[in-house]
Design a protein around this motif. Structure first.
Motif, mmCIF file in Angstrom:
data_model
loop_
_atom_site.group_PDB
_atom_site.id
_atom_site.type_symbol
_atom_site.label_atom_id
_atom_site.label_comp_id
_atom_site.label_asym_id
_atom_site.label_seq_id
_atom_site.Cartn_x
_atom_site.Cartn_y
_atom_site.Cartn_z
ATOM 1 N N LYS A 1 0.857 -1.472 0.025
ATOM 2 C CA LYS A 1 0.302 -0.332 0.264
ATOM 3 C C LYS A 1 0.848 0.746 -0.283
ATOM 4 O O LYS A 1 0.331 1.949 -1.154
ATOM 5 N N GLU A 2 2.202 1.325 0.944
ATOM 6 C CA GLU A 2 2.440 1.928 1.004
ATOM 7 C C GLU A 2 3.745 2.689 -0.541
ATOM 8 O O GLU A 2 3.912 3.798 -0.762
ATOM 9 N N ARG A 3 3.937 1.733 -1.082
ATOM 10 C CA ARG A 3 4.555 1.822 -2.497
ATOM 11 C C ARG A 3 3.829 2.080 -3.594
ATOM 12 O O ARG A 3 3.944 3.121 -4.332
ATOM 13 N N MET A 4 2.539 1.919 -3.338
ATOM 14 C CA MET A 4 1.751 2.528 -4.241
ATOM 15 C C MET A 4 1.090 3.844 -4.284
ATOM 16 O O MET A 4 1.054 5.053 -5.104
ATOM 17 N N ARG A 5 1.017 3.739 -2.479
ATOM 18 C CA ARG A 5 0.813 5.861 -2.184
ATOM 19 C C ARG A 5 2.040 6.207 -2.655
ATOM 20 O O ARG A 5 1.351 7.659 -3.281
ATOM 21 N N ARG B 1 3.791 5.567 -5.472
ATOM 22 C CA ARG B 1 4.092 6.191 -7.197
ATOM 23 C C ARG B 1 2.890 7.470 -7.063
ATOM 24 O O ARG B 1 3.490 7.932 -8.241
ATOM 25 N N LEU B 2 2.123 7.361 -6.732
ATOM 26 C CA LEU B 2 0.738 8.183 -7.288
ATOM 27 C C LEU B 2 1.099 9.573 -6.895
ATOM 28 O O LEU B 2 0.761 10.776 -7.699
ATOM 29 N N VAL B 3 1.952 9.715 -5.763
ATOM 30 C CA VAL B 3 2.173 10.964 -5.274
ATOM 31 C C VAL B 3 3.347 11.465 -5.959
ATOM 32 O O VAL B 3 3.292 12.306 -7.111
ATOM 33 N N GLU B 4 4.455 10.978 -6.724
ATOM 34 C CA GLU B 4 5.162 10.869 -7.476
ATOM 35 C C GLU B 4 4.710 11.068 -9.001
ATOM 36 O O GLU B 4 4.785 12.271 -9.616
ATOM 37 N N ALA B 5 2.998 10.698 -9.663
ATOM 38 C CA ALA B 5 2.356 10.662 -11.040
ATOM 39 C C ALA B 5 1.937 11.850 -10.529
ATOM 40 O O ALA B 5 1.561 12.853 -11.866
ATOM 41 N N GLY B 6 1.555 12.041 -9.794
ATOM 42 C CA GLY B 6 0.874 13.266 -9.424
ATOM 43 C C GLY B 6 1.964 14.951 -9.839
ATOM 44 O O GLY B 6 1.210 15.700 -10.104
#
Length: 85
Positions: free
Chosen positions: A73-77, A79-84
């Motif tokens: 879950k932390e890795r997904m969060r 990646r989402l922050v990086e993408a945004g």
């Protein structure tokens, strides 16, 4: 009464079939159309497969107690922050 139908009518009938039984006339017209139209025949087979896959996915999801590990879950969060950004 048996009549020739076009592909648009055939796909509409195919989409209605799982929800209700078709009357004799439209069912016979659909049967005849599927005998000479390879595209609608393929569509009919694909819709059956998709419905089976959806039922299987819903059943497996309902019986699954699997959850994601916190690290995933932390890795997904992240990646989402990086993408945004």
């Amino acid at each position: 009464m048996l009549r020739l139908i076009n592909c648009q009518n055939a796909t509409l009938l195919l989409d209605q079939q799982p929800d209700r039984a078709l009357p004799w006339g439209p069912r016979a017209s659909l049967w005849l159309h599927l005998r000479y139209c390879p595209y609608c025949n393929r569509y009919a087979k694909q819709t059956v497969l998709i419905a089976e896959w959806a039922r299987a996915a819903a059943t497996s999801r309902a019986h699954s107690d699997a959850t994601l590990p916190e690290a995933a879950k932390e890795r997904m969060r992240a990646r989402l922050v990086e993408a945004g950004a």
